[in-house]
Design an enzyme around this catalytic site. Structure first.
Site, PDB file in Angstrom:
ATOM      1  CG  ASP A 144      16.778  59.340 -11.640  1.00  0.00           C
ATOM      2  OD1 ASP A 144      15.599  59.168 -12.345  1.00  0.00           O
ATOM      3  OD2 ASP A 144      17.292  60.404 -11.191  1.00  0.00           O
ATOM      4  CG  ASN A 189       8.807  56.071  -7.959  1.00  0.00           C
ATOM      5  OD1 ASN A 189       9.673  55.198  -7.680  1.00  0.00           O
ATOM      6  ND2 ASN A 189       9.023  57.540  -7.998  1.00  0.00           N
TER       7      ASN A 189
HETATM    8  C1  FPP Z   1      13.188  56.287 -12.040  1.00  0.00           C
HETATM    9  O1  FPP Z   1      13.489  57.286 -13.551  1.00  0.00           O
HETATM   10  C2  FPP Z   1      12.971  55.065 -12.516  1.00  0.00           C
HETATM   11  C3  FPP Z   1      11.827  54.454 -11.858  1.00  0.00           C
HETATM   12  C4  FPP Z   1      10.986  55.466 -10.746  1.00  0.00           C
HETATM   13  C5  FPP Z   1      11.303  53.307 -12.113  1.00  0.00           C
HETATM   14  C6  FPP Z   1      12.487  52.239 -12.373  1.00  0.00           C
HETATM   15  C7  FPP Z   1      12.104  50.991 -12.932  1.00  0.00           C
HETATM   16  C8  FPP Z   1      12.321  50.250 -13.811  1.00  0.00           C
HETATM   17  C9  FPP Z   1      13.661  50.469 -14.484  1.00  0.00           C
HETATM   18  C10 FPP Z   1      11.765  49.174 -14.542  1.00  0.00           C
HETATM   19  C11 FPP Z   1      11.497  47.951 -13.466  1.00  0.00           C
HETATM   20  C12 FPP Z   1      11.625  46.482 -13.949  1.00  0.00           C
HETATM   21  C13 FPP Z   1      12.544  45.720 -13.655  1.00  0.00           C
HETATM   22  C14 FPP Z   1      12.476  44.450 -14.529  1.00  0.00           C
HETATM   23  C15 FPP Z   1      13.826  46.034 -12.870  1.00  0.00           C
HETATM   24  P1  FPP Z   1      12.283  58.151 -13.791  1.00  0.00           P
HETATM   25  O2  FPP Z   1      11.200  57.721 -14.145  1.00  0.00           O
HETATM   26  O3  FPP Z   1      12.395  59.161 -12.467  1.00  0.00           O
HETATM   27  O4  FPP Z   1      13.152  59.095 -14.736  1.00  0.00           O
HETATM   28  P2  FPP Z   1      13.055  60.599 -14.921  1.00  0.00           P
HETATM   29  O5  FPP Z   1      13.746  61.395 -13.706  1.00  0.00           O
HETATM   30  O6  FPP Z   1      13.959  60.885 -16.025  1.00  0.00           O
HETATM   31  O7  FPP Z   1      11.875  61.169 -14.975  1.00  0.00           O
END
Ligand code: FPP
Length: 257
Positions: free
Chosen positions: A36, A84
């Site tokens: 996250d 998501n």
């Molecule tokens: C949450 O942070 C993250 C996600 C919903 C996506 C996670 C995906 C990746 C790390 C890339 C995937 C690829 C690989 C190769 C593992 P957020 O977007 O909710 O962050 P925020 O809370 O700061 O908005």
């Protein structure tokens, strides 16, 4: 010699010298991570959210490699939840492209890296090309039984996983393969996406948020949760060390006295 062996040797020497046994304690067998903070990381830099996910994918590579050197057997990561899909098409597409690129790379390097892959979640809702990459990665790596296993949670929601498992069990009862009286916790576990994978000892959530967000509700009932302030793209091996140290400070009683 792999660093894992060095760590074990050091620990043995320390034991002989009767030094504090918490120095270099072994890593948990199964670590699960809610990756996250990608969006906030990007916002702080004036970048689009997709840039945060690219940096998050790099952090995943870094931490997966480090887990291997520590001798962690299972690493489960929350890459895309059933919730998501509410995000913009651009953001969802960006995450899917990163996953596709990573899986193509993992399949290409499979014979060198020997990483085993599993996927938790309802893959049927994903783009057919991505589904194919998931199945290829899972099937082609299934022989690496004794190597590190990465479980990608993709279109995953814990409640959805439990519902899908309940439907599969009900279908087996209807087909006469088993009866309602056969249902136990261990039988039900075998209907989950995580069938055969031991529960995580440690669940880490970076980014400062302190909730579980539909991540492994069945499997994490006795997991130790470590919440950390670092944003996922900034997460370094030293942060994993800190989480493991915190895990070893916990007194795990599993409901006992
Ligand atoms: C949450 O942070 C993250 C996600 C919903 C996506 C996670 C995906 C990746 C790390 C890339 C995937 C690829 C690989 C190769 C593992 P957020 O977007 O909710 O962050 P925020 O809370 O700061 O908005």
């Amino acid at each position: 010699m792999r660093p894992q062996c060095l760590v074990l040797e050091k620990k043995e020497v320390l034991f002989l010298a009767n030094v504090d046994k918490t120095v270099n304690p072994p890593a948990p067998n199964h670590i699960a991570i809610i990756m996250d903070g990608n969006g906030r990381w990007a916002k702080k830099r004036g970048l689009p959210r997709t840039a945060g996910h690219s940096a998050g994918a790099e952090a995943f590579r870094r931490i997966a490699n480090y887990c291997r050197t520590l001798g962690v057997r299972y690493l489960t990561v929350y890459a895309f939840s059933t919730e998501n899909w509410k995000r913009s098409e651009e953001e969802v597409g960006g995450i899917m492209r990163l996953l596709g690129a990573y899986l193509r790379e993992a399949i290409r390097d499979m014979e060198k890296n020997h990483v085993r892959f599993r996927f938790f979640g309802d893959l049927t809702q994903l783009d057919p090309h991505l589904q194919k990459l998931c199945w290829e990665a899972q099937n082609q790596s299934s022989a690496y039984e004794h190597e590190v296993q990465v479980n990608f949670c993709l279109n995953y929601g814990g409640r959805d996983e439990i519902l899908r498992a309940a439907r599969k069990f009900a279908a087996d009862v209807a087909a006469g393969k088993c009866s309602e009286a056969d249902l136990s916790e261990s039988v039900f576990s075998n209907y989950l996406d995580s069938a055969g994978v031991p529960d995580p000892e440690l669940v880490i959530r970076p980014s400062g948020e302190q909730r579980t967000s539909n991540f492994l509700p069945w499997q994490s009932v006795y997991s130790e949760y470590v919440f950390m302030d670092v944003l996922w793209p900034d997460f370094k091996p030293a942060d994993l060390d800190k989480a493991i140290e915190e895990y070893h400070r916990r007194n795990r009683r599993f409901g006992g006295a």
